[in-house]
Design an enzyme around this catalytic site. Sequence first.
Site, PDB file in Angstrom:
ATOM      1  N   THR A  13      18.714 -19.098  28.298  1.00 57.49           N
ATOM      2  CA  THR A  13      19.344 -18.487  27.053  1.00 57.49           C
ATOM      3  C   THR A  13      20.438 -17.427  27.372  1.00 57.49           C
ATOM      4  OG1 THR A  13      17.520 -16.898  27.516  1.00 57.49           O
ATOM      5  CG2 THR A  13      16.962 -18.388  25.768  1.00 57.49           C
ATOM      6  N   GLY A  14      20.742 -17.233  28.622  1.00 56.84           N
ATOM      7  CA  GLY A  14      21.757 -16.558  28.898  1.00 56.84           C
ATOM      8  C   GLY A  14      23.324 -17.139  28.667  1.00 56.84           C
ATOM      9  N   CYS A 130      31.900 -16.512  41.029  1.00 58.79           N
ATOM     10  CA  CYS A 130      33.069 -16.784  40.121  1.00 58.79           C
ATOM     11  C   CYS A 130      34.307 -16.484  40.610  1.00 58.79           C
ATOM     12  CB  CYS A 130      32.752 -16.385  38.545  1.00 58.79           C
ATOM     13  SG  CYS A 130      32.364 -14.888  38.603  1.00 58.79           S
ATOM     14  N   GLY A 161      31.269 -12.247  32.569  1.00 58.27           N
ATOM     15  CA  GLY A 161      30.788 -12.172  33.976  1.00 58.27           C
ATOM     16  C   GLY A 161      29.596 -11.436  34.050  1.00 58.27           C
ATOM     17  N   ARG A 236      36.954  -4.631  36.172  1.00 56.20           N
ATOM     18  CA  ARG A 236      36.673  -5.273  34.878  1.00 56.20           C
ATOM     19  C   ARG A 236      37.554  -4.927  33.878  1.00 56.20           C
ATOM     20  NH1 ARG A 236      33.081  -9.069  34.957  1.00 56.20           N
ATOM     21  NH2 ARG A 236      31.386  -7.852  35.995  1.00 56.20           N
ATOM     22  N   HIS A 243      38.569 -15.104  34.301  1.00 58.10           N
ATOM     23  CA  HIS A 243      39.070 -14.161  35.509  1.00 58.10           C
ATOM     24  C   HIS A 243      40.722 -14.483  35.713  1.00 58.10           C
ATOM     25  CE1 HIS A 243      35.122 -12.823  35.356  1.00 58.10           C
ATOM     26  NE2 HIS A 243      34.650 -13.000  36.364  1.00 58.10           N
ATOM     27  N   ASN A 316      35.722 -18.297  34.008  1.00 63.61           N
ATOM     28  CA  ASN A 316      34.450 -17.533  34.858  1.00 63.61           C
ATOM     29  C   ASN A 316      33.241 -18.362  34.575  1.00 63.61           C
ATOM     30  OD1 ASN A 316      35.264 -15.768  32.587  1.00 63.61           O
ATOM     31  ND2 ASN A 316      33.361 -14.877  33.134  1.00 63.61           N
TER      32      ASN A 316
HETATM   33  P1  NAP Z   1      22.505 -13.161  30.841  1.00 66.02           P
HETATM   34  O1  NAP Z   1      23.390 -13.531  29.578  1.00 66.02           O
HETATM   35  O2  NAP Z   1      22.111 -11.806  30.806  1.00 66.02           O
HETATM   36  O3  NAP Z   1      21.386 -14.278  30.953  1.00 66.02           O
HETATM   37  C1  NAP Z   1      20.174 -13.908  31.865  1.00 66.02           C
HETATM   38  C2  NAP Z   1      19.233 -15.152  31.683  1.00 66.02           C
HETATM   39  O4  NAP Z   1      18.322 -15.218  32.706  1.00 66.02           O
HETATM   40  C3  NAP Z   1      18.639 -15.342  30.243  1.00 66.02           C
HETATM   41  O5  NAP Z   1      18.149 -16.565  30.347  1.00 66.02           O
HETATM   42  C4  NAP Z   1      17.102 -14.382  30.609  1.00 66.02           C
HETATM   43  O6  NAP Z   1      16.250 -14.622  29.924  1.00 66.02           O
HETATM   44  C5  NAP Z   1      16.986 -15.281  32.167  1.00 66.02           C
HETATM   45  N1  NAP Z   1      16.150 -14.151  32.879  1.00 66.02           N
HETATM   46  C6  NAP Z   1      16.409 -13.053  33.181  1.00 66.02           C
HETATM   47  N2  NAP Z   1      15.329 -12.361  33.999  1.00 66.02           N
HETATM   48  C7  NAP Z   1      14.362 -13.481  33.766  1.00 66.02           C
HETATM   49  C8  NAP Z   1      13.033 -13.678  34.528  1.00 66.02           C
HETATM   50  N3  NAP Z   1      12.345 -12.609  35.171  1.00 66.02           N
HETATM   51  N4  NAP Z   1      12.385 -15.055  34.518  1.00 66.02           N
HETATM   52  C9  NAP Z   1      13.124 -15.942  33.698  1.00 66.02           C
HETATM   53  N5  NAP Z   1      14.359 -15.814  33.030  1.00 66.02           N
HETATM   54  C10 NAP Z   1      15.000 -14.562  33.394  1.00 66.02           C
HETATM   55  O7  NAP Z   1      23.182 -13.187  31.897  1.00 66.02           O
HETATM   56  P2  NAP Z   1      24.233 -14.531  32.637  1.00 66.02           P
HETATM   57  O8  NAP Z   1      25.622 -14.007  32.770  1.00 66.02           O
HETATM   58  O9  NAP Z   1      23.636 -15.749  32.143  1.00 66.02           O
HETATM   59  O10 NAP Z   1      23.872 -14.376  34.306  1.00 66.02           O
HETATM   60  C11 NAP Z   1      22.805 -14.717  34.783  1.00 66.02           C
HETATM   61  C12 NAP Z   1      22.700 -14.795  36.223  1.00 66.02           C
HETATM   62  O11 NAP Z   1      23.557 -15.953  36.806  1.00 66.02           O
HETATM   63  C13 NAP Z   1      23.287 -13.614  36.857  1.00 66.02           C
HETATM   64  O12 NAP Z   1      22.387 -12.607  37.093  1.00 66.02           O
HETATM   65  C14 NAP Z   1      23.974 -14.072  38.129  1.00 66.02           C
HETATM   66  O13 NAP Z   1      23.026 -14.115  38.972  1.00 66.02           O
HETATM   67  C15 NAP Z   1      24.164 -15.472  37.677  1.00 66.02           C
HETATM   68  N6  NAP Z   1      25.745 -15.641  37.323  1.00 66.02           N
HETATM   69  C16 NAP Z   1      26.615 -16.055  38.334  1.00 66.02           C
HETATM   70  C17 NAP Z   1      27.746 -16.035  38.244  1.00 66.02           C
HETATM   71  C18 NAP Z   1      28.910 -16.543  39.262  1.00 66.02           C
HETATM   72  O14 NAP Z   1      29.798 -15.975  39.630  1.00 66.02           O
HETATM   73  N7  NAP Z   1      28.493 -17.837  39.870  1.00 66.02           N
HETATM   74  C19 NAP Z   1      28.451 -15.663  37.060  1.00 66.02           C
HETATM   75  C20 NAP Z   1      27.783 -14.892  36.074  1.00 66.02           C
HETATM   76  C21 NAP Z   1      26.325 -14.966  36.446  1.00 66.02           C
HETATM   77  P3  NAP Z   1      15.893 -13.900  28.450  1.00 66.02           P
HETATM   78  O15 NAP Z   1      16.738 -14.240  27.617  1.00 66.02           O
HETATM   79  O16 NAP Z   1      14.391 -14.325  28.361  1.00 66.02           O
HETATM   80  O17 NAP Z   1      15.928 -12.685  29.063  1.00 66.02           O
HETATM   81  O1  3JN Z   2      30.881  -9.945  37.062  1.00 69.85           O
HETATM   82  C1  3JN Z   2      31.323 -10.978  37.200  1.00 69.85           C
HETATM   83  O2  3JN Z   2      32.287 -11.233  36.622  1.00 69.85           O
HETATM   84  C2  3JN Z   2      30.325 -12.118  37.726  1.00 69.85           C
HETATM   85  C3  3JN Z   2      29.118 -11.376  38.096  1.00 69.85           C
HETATM   86  C4  3JN Z   2      28.153 -12.300  38.916  1.00 69.85           C
HETATM   87  C5  3JN Z   2      26.842 -11.581  38.970  1.00 69.85           C
HETATM   88  C6  3JN Z   2      26.339 -10.973  38.064  1.00 69.85           C
HETATM   89  C7  3JN Z   2      25.064 -10.481  38.271  1.00 69.85           C
HETATM   90  C8  3JN Z   2      24.342 -10.837  39.225  1.00 69.85           C
HETATM   91  C9  3JN Z   2      26.171 -12.046  40.261  1.00 69.85           C
HETATM   92  C10 3JN Z   2      26.691 -12.854  41.100  1.00 69.85           C
HETATM   93  O3  3JN Z   2      26.823 -14.240  40.789  1.00 69.85           O
HETATM   94  O4  3JN Z   2      27.065 -12.509  42.254  1.00 69.85           O
HETATM   95  C11 3JN Z   2      24.981 -11.534  40.252  1.00 69.85           C
HETATM   96  C12 3JN Z   2      24.206 -11.767  41.315  1.00 69.85           C
HETATM   97  O5  3JN Z   2      23.456 -13.029  41.634  1.00 69.85           O
HETATM   98  O6  3JN Z   2      24.072 -11.100  42.577  1.00 69.85           O
END
Ligand code: NAP
Ligand code: 3JN
Length: 343
Positions: A13-14, A130, A161, A236, A243, A316
């Site tokens: 859902t994120g 990213c 991000g 940011r 990005h 990103n």
């Molecule tokens: P987001 O829009 O806030 O979405 C978070 C997602 O994780 C939602 O589906 C949420 O579900 C779910 N979630 C959170 N806590 C949970 C739990 N305890 N159990 C099950 N589901 C849970 O955030 P996003 O931008 O999609 O990013 C999510 C994660 O992806 C980040 O925290 C990071 O680790 C990773 N990420 C990586 C990159 C990268 O650079 N590769 C970039 C962005 C994000 P609900 O809707 O039910 O709360």
């Molecule tokens: O801020 C951004 O543009 C990228 C964000 C990445 C991010 C956000 C929350 C938690 C991460 C990541 O991928 O490193 C995390 C995390 O998993 O630590």
Amino acid sequence: MSKKLKVAVAGATGAVGREMVKTLEGRDFPVETLVPLASERSIGKSVEFRGKTIPVQVLSENSFNGLDLALFSAGAGPSRQFAPAAAKAGCTVVDNSSAWRMEPDIPLVVPEVNPHALRGHTGIIANPNCSTIQMVVALKPIYDAVGIRRIVVSTYQAVSGTGQKAIEELSRQVQDLLSMKDPEAKVYPHRIAFNCLPHIDVFQENGYTKEEMKMVNETRKILEAPHILVSATTVRVPVFYGHSESIWVETEKKLTPDQARDLLREAPGIRLVDDVSKNQYPMAIDAAGRDETLVGRIREDISCENGLVLWVVSDNIRKGAALNAVQIAEILVEKGWLPPSRG
Ligand code: NAP
Ligand code: 3JN
């Protein structure tokens, strides 16, 4: 045709999870069953996939029995908690969080750069940050050709991000400011609308942020080059998607801008946008929604013998997260590196 797979998306859902579902559909990944997973907050929500509405399930240790593949983007906590259970059930995890990236036995992979690292994986594969992904996509051809001694990078990172809430916050703050209302800052410590924050993730003892140190450590691991010196400043900016990065490199051997352009024109995953006579250079508005990493403004550094400067922009949420994860999964399928699922 390859076997169809049972695929979970944890965090469906994120901002990233939604893009993962879209990417699986858009690239015609061989999905037999899609299982969208999120937290209890998402009970009653659903996800659209190939014209079907699929209810979201609550992520638990039992979510992965009988599944082949799980793309995780639910944050580092849930990844640490649930990815080992998935891998134990025979369901290979491609994890988008920072939870496993620096574990020595876990591959940290960008398909254009180090696909070979996937061989012999043990059930969990990490997707880099990213900001690291787009930088190493652009620097790999240069590194292979002439070596890299040092990198100094400044990023201009979109609010997507930070996730769905940050996208909504920027939008709301812009509307409030244009309506002469006081904007509220909930996601970031300061207003992001019409502002730049030199602060991504938490500050470390050395004065850098965690995001900056992710760029340092992940770059060295992916390029298998612990000797490369890296200094990053991550910022940011009030952009929704894409990005941008100003990247300065000191190469081991001299590389002229024309030679760099020739290398980058042919490199996988890159689109060269570099004709300043026509005001053509990479911009976030052009990278958003696209798969390629855009590279331009390539020039010789006037202050350093082997210095080269580039401007690198990528979506990103796509290449920086969802697309990179799906590309990893595509290699696993193509090479037959997904174990038979159990349970
Ligand atoms: P987001 O829009 O806030 O979405 C978070 C997602 O994780 C939602 O589906 C949420 O579900 C779910 N979630 C959170 N806590 C949970 C739990 N305890 N159990 C099950 N589901 C849970 O955030 P996003 O931008 O999609 O990013 C999510 C994660 O992806 C980040 O925290 C990071 O680790 C990773 N990420 C990586 C990159 C990268 O650079 N590769 C970039 C962005 C994000 P609900 O809707 O039910 O709360
Ligand atoms: O801020 C951004 O543009 C990228 C964000 C990445 C991010 C956000 C929350 C938690 C991460 C990541 O991928 O490193 C995390 C995390 O998993 O630590």
